[in-house]
Design an enzyme around this catalytic site. Structure first.
Site, PDB file in Angstrom:
ATOM      1  N   ASP A  74       0.830  -1.192   0.000  1.00 15.63           N
ATOM      2  CA  ASP A  74       0.000   0.000   0.000  1.00 15.63           C
ATOM      3  C   ASP A  74       0.866   1.244   0.000  1.00 15.63           C
ATOM      4  O   ASP A  74       1.042   1.906   1.008  1.00 15.63           O
ATOM      5  CB  ASP A  74      -0.912   0.018   1.228  1.00 15.63           C
ATOM      6  CG  ASP A  74      -1.941  -1.081   1.174  1.00 15.63           C
ATOM      7  OD1 ASP A  74      -2.240  -1.541   0.061  1.00 15.63           O
ATOM      8  OD2 ASP A  74      -2.435  -1.466   2.231  1.00 15.63           O
ATOM      9  N   ILE A  75       1.453   1.545  -1.154  1.00 17.41           N
ATOM     10  CA  ILE A  75       2.236   2.754  -1.318  1.00 17.41           C
ATOM     11  C   ILE A  75       1.560   3.587  -2.385  1.00 17.41           C
ATOM     12  O   ILE A  75       0.623   3.130  -3.021  1.00 17.41           O
ATOM     13  CB  ILE A  75       3.706   2.427  -1.667  1.00 17.41           C
ATOM     14  CG1 ILE A  75       3.776   1.540  -2.900  1.00 17.41           C
ATOM     15  CG2 ILE A  75       4.401   1.764  -0.494  1.00 17.41           C
ATOM     16  CD1 ILE A  75       5.174   1.201  -3.339  1.00 17.41           C
ATOM     17  N   ASN A 126       7.920   5.389 -17.888  1.00 15.22           N
ATOM     18  CA  ASN A 126       9.174   5.621 -17.186  1.00 15.22           C
ATOM     19  C   ASN A 126       9.528   4.308 -16.519  1.00 15.22           C
ATOM     20  O   ASN A 126       8.692   3.731 -15.814  1.00 15.22           O
ATOM     21  CB  ASN A 126       8.963   6.678 -16.103  1.00 15.22           C
ATOM     22  CG  ASN A 126       9.945   7.809 -16.164  1.00 15.22           C
ATOM     23  OD1 ASN A 126      10.805   7.841 -17.025  1.00 15.22           O
ATOM     24  ND2 ASN A 126       9.802   8.736 -15.248  1.00 15.22           N
ATOM     25  N   GLN A 135      15.851   5.438  -2.883  1.00 15.25           N
ATOM     26  CA  GLN A 135      15.362   4.066  -2.729  1.00 15.25           C
ATOM     27  C   GLN A 135      14.602   3.976  -1.409  1.00 15.25           C
ATOM     28  O   GLN A 135      15.189   4.096  -0.340  1.00 15.25           O
ATOM     29  CB  GLN A 135      16.535   3.085  -2.753  1.00 15.25           C
ATOM     30  CG  GLN A 135      16.131   1.630  -2.786  1.00 15.25           C
ATOM     31  CD  GLN A 135      17.334   0.698  -2.941  1.00 15.25           C
ATOM     32  OE1 GLN A 135      18.472   1.117  -2.983  1.00 15.25           O
ATOM     33  NE2 GLN A 135      17.058  -0.581  -3.017  1.00 15.25           N
ATOM     34  N   HIS A 141      14.187  -3.210  -6.874  1.00 19.20           N
ATOM     35  CA  HIS A 141      12.887  -3.217  -7.548  1.00 19.20           C
ATOM     36  C   HIS A 141      12.896  -2.187  -8.668  1.00 19.20           C
ATOM     37  O   HIS A 141      13.586  -1.187  -8.592  1.00 19.20           O
ATOM     38  CB  HIS A 141      11.735  -2.969  -6.569  1.00 19.20           C
ATOM     39  CG  HIS A 141      11.811  -1.673  -5.829  1.00 19.20           C
ATOM     40  ND1 HIS A 141      12.696  -1.462  -4.783  1.00 19.20           N
ATOM     41  CD2 HIS A 141      11.126  -0.523  -5.967  1.00 19.20           C
ATOM     42  CE1 HIS A 141      12.538  -0.240  -4.314  1.00 19.20           C
ATOM     43  NE2 HIS A 141      11.597   0.365  -5.014  1.00 19.20           N
ATOM     44  N   HIS A 143      10.538   0.250 -11.039  1.00 17.51           N
ATOM     45  CA  HIS A 143       9.247   0.917 -11.196  1.00 17.51           C
ATOM     46  C   HIS A 143       8.925   0.982 -12.684  1.00 17.51           C
ATOM     47  O   HIS A 143       9.793   1.320 -13.497  1.00 17.51           O
ATOM     48  CB  HIS A 143       9.308   2.363 -10.691  1.00 17.51           C
ATOM     49  CG  HIS A 143       9.511   2.492  -9.230  1.00 17.51           C
ATOM     50  ND1 HIS A 143       8.477   2.760  -8.372  1.00 17.51           N
ATOM     51  CD2 HIS A 143      10.638   2.408  -8.468  1.00 17.51           C
ATOM     52  CE1 HIS A 143       8.945   2.846  -7.141  1.00 17.51           C
ATOM     53  NE2 HIS A 143      10.258   2.629  -7.172  1.00 17.51           N
TER      54      HIS A 143
END
Length: 198
Positions: A74-75, A126, A135, A141, A143
């Site tokens: 949940d970001i 992007n 980070q 990870h 994006h």
């Protein structure tokens, strides 16, 4: 502008707390201990849709507070379709990622990016992988973020960048303010649309 910031991070020792996976939110997703909208998965990588969770007392603007997350995935997405490709090995730096995981991440990024482009009907993307600087989760990870559409205004357009660079606090505030809420039903529909194109 960022080269001086990157130089300051070169050859810094890795903090010990970054080397453990005990509390890593991505490791919890990989182990199935935390919820996530999984888009794609192999034995070496997982791709998830970034989706926020809000608490009723969250506010934007001056006095800004971060949302209280109900789950590790949940970001705040920058835009609908914002996804993460995560290797299933706890490594903090992309420069230290074993070749076989790096190759699998590359394949997953390409495949998921094609599906996102088709699902959101926007070929502008992007793709970013931060190492230490910017980070937020110290597990490698990538994006994948759909770009704003031509003519679409964003909070990022505000600010006086010609006469002075933004402070870190101003950059984070503008990034936070440009993020939008993705409702549960819309998130599920987007996940299905992306999966259908994989």
């Amino acid at each position: 502008m960022s080269s001086f910031i990157i130089k300051a991070h070169e050859n810094r020792p890795l903090p010990p707390e970054w080397q453990t996976d005990a509390g890593c939110v991505f490791c919890k997703i990989i182990r199935g201990e935390a919820p996530a909208y999984k888009l794609y998965e192999t034995d070496r990588v997982v791709a998830i849709l970034v989706r926020p969770s809000y608490n009723s007392d969250c506010r934007r603007g001056p006095g800004l507070r971060a949302p209280r997350a109900r789950g590790p995935a949940d970001i705040m997405p920058l835009r609908p379709g914002h996804a993460l490709v995560i290797p299933k090995v706890h490594i903090s730096r992309v420069s230290e990622l074993p070749d076989e995981f790096a190759a699998e991440c590359g394949k997953a990024v390409s495949r998921v990016a094609r599906a996102i482009s088709a699902a959101v009907e926007n070929t502008g993307l992007n793709v970013v992988c931060n190492q230490e600087y910017a980070q937020a989760v110290f597990h490698v990870h990538y994006h994948i973020i759909p770009a704003p559409r031509p003519g679409e205004s964003t909070q990022e357009d505000e600010g006086d960048r010609v006469t002075r660079p933004l402070t870190h606090k101003e950059m984070h505030k503008l990034e936070y303010q440009s993020r939008t809420r993705l409702e549960e039903s819309a998130a599920k529909q987007l996940v299905e649309s992306i999966r259908a194109r994989l």
